[in-house]
Design an enzyme around this catalytic site. Sequence first.
Site, mmCIF file in Angstrom:
data_model
loop_
_atom_site.group_PDB
_atom_site.id
_atom_site.type_symbol
_atom_site.label_atom_id
_atom_site.label_comp_id
_atom_site.label_asym_id
_atom_site.label_seq_id
_atom_site.Cartn_x
_atom_site.Cartn_y
_atom_site.Cartn_z
ATOM 1 N N CYS A 210 35.503 42.247 44.446
ATOM 2 C CA CYS A 210 34.796 42.830 43.783
ATOM 3 C C CYS A 210 34.524 44.555 42.993
ATOM 4 O O CYS A 210 33.895 45.506 43.632
ATOM 5 C CB CYS A 210 32.953 42.376 43.572
ATOM 6 S SG CYS A 210 32.419 42.527 42.510
ATOM 7 N N CYS B 94 31.379 45.507 41.311
ATOM 8 C CA CYS B 94 30.278 46.189 42.688
ATOM 9 C C CYS B 94 29.877 45.517 43.713
ATOM 10 O O CYS B 94 31.139 45.455 44.380
ATOM 11 C CB CYS B 94 28.250 45.293 41.410
ATOM 12 S SG CYS B 94 28.631 43.890 40.893
ATOM 13 N N CYS C 56 30.148 40.943 43.888
ATOM 14 C CA CYS C 56 29.719 39.641 43.408
ATOM 15 C C CYS C 56 30.503 39.365 44.620
ATOM 16 O O CYS C 56 31.498 39.555 45.040
ATOM 17 C CB CYS C 56 29.905 39.881 42.538
ATOM 18 S SG CYS C 56 29.882 40.700 40.923
#
Length: 219
Positions: A121, A124, A126
């Site tokens: 990700c 961030c 995820c």
Amino acid sequence: MQRSTTRRPPVHDDHTHHGDHHSRRDASSPEIRAQALEDLLVAKGLADPERIDAIIQRYEHDIGPMIGANLVARAWLDPDLHRRLLSDADAVLADMDIRGAEIEHIEVKANAPGVHNVVVCTLCSCYPWALLGLPPNWYKSPEYRARAVREPRAVLAEMGLVLDTDTEVRVWDSSSETRFLVLPERPAGTQGWSAERLATLVTRDSMIGVARAGDPTGP
Ligand code: FE
């Protein structure tokens, strides 16, 4: 949320900024910021630390990567399940009554000879919590998030997965809309194994795509 079951000192505690084992952390690190946010929510009576710990315990120990591992093992044994997972994983999970955090929309990507999938990700962290449990710390690191896209082959090699030069590497960037699960290749030498036994070979890392499923002759 980035924290462990070991409670860290509150962010305003000077200890955080001194002892050498904290020297690489600073006030901008996600861990420190997450802990500061939790401290604030608890102080204001908006969050219950015991409830937060219970949720983390559940994802670390009860869900872990086992739900994903069982799914992969069953797909190895059942070509129809394998096909349905690739075409509509959401429907399969709904049929199996697998639900939980962060799997509102899942896409499954199968490794095959000459094709290797890896999940990141870049924005961030995820991650399909309800299938794999808590994300490992390295998955959330800025270095992995940046380099997995730019130079996936090098990153995988550093993590111990050396791919043939003619293997195509496909990098899947997770988002709040879509999470990915890698369906690793079934290891050779596992003919006749039950789903339960096969599942023991399916590691969390193999479902992120940074490792192969375990070697049945390994330790
Ligand atoms: Fe993310």
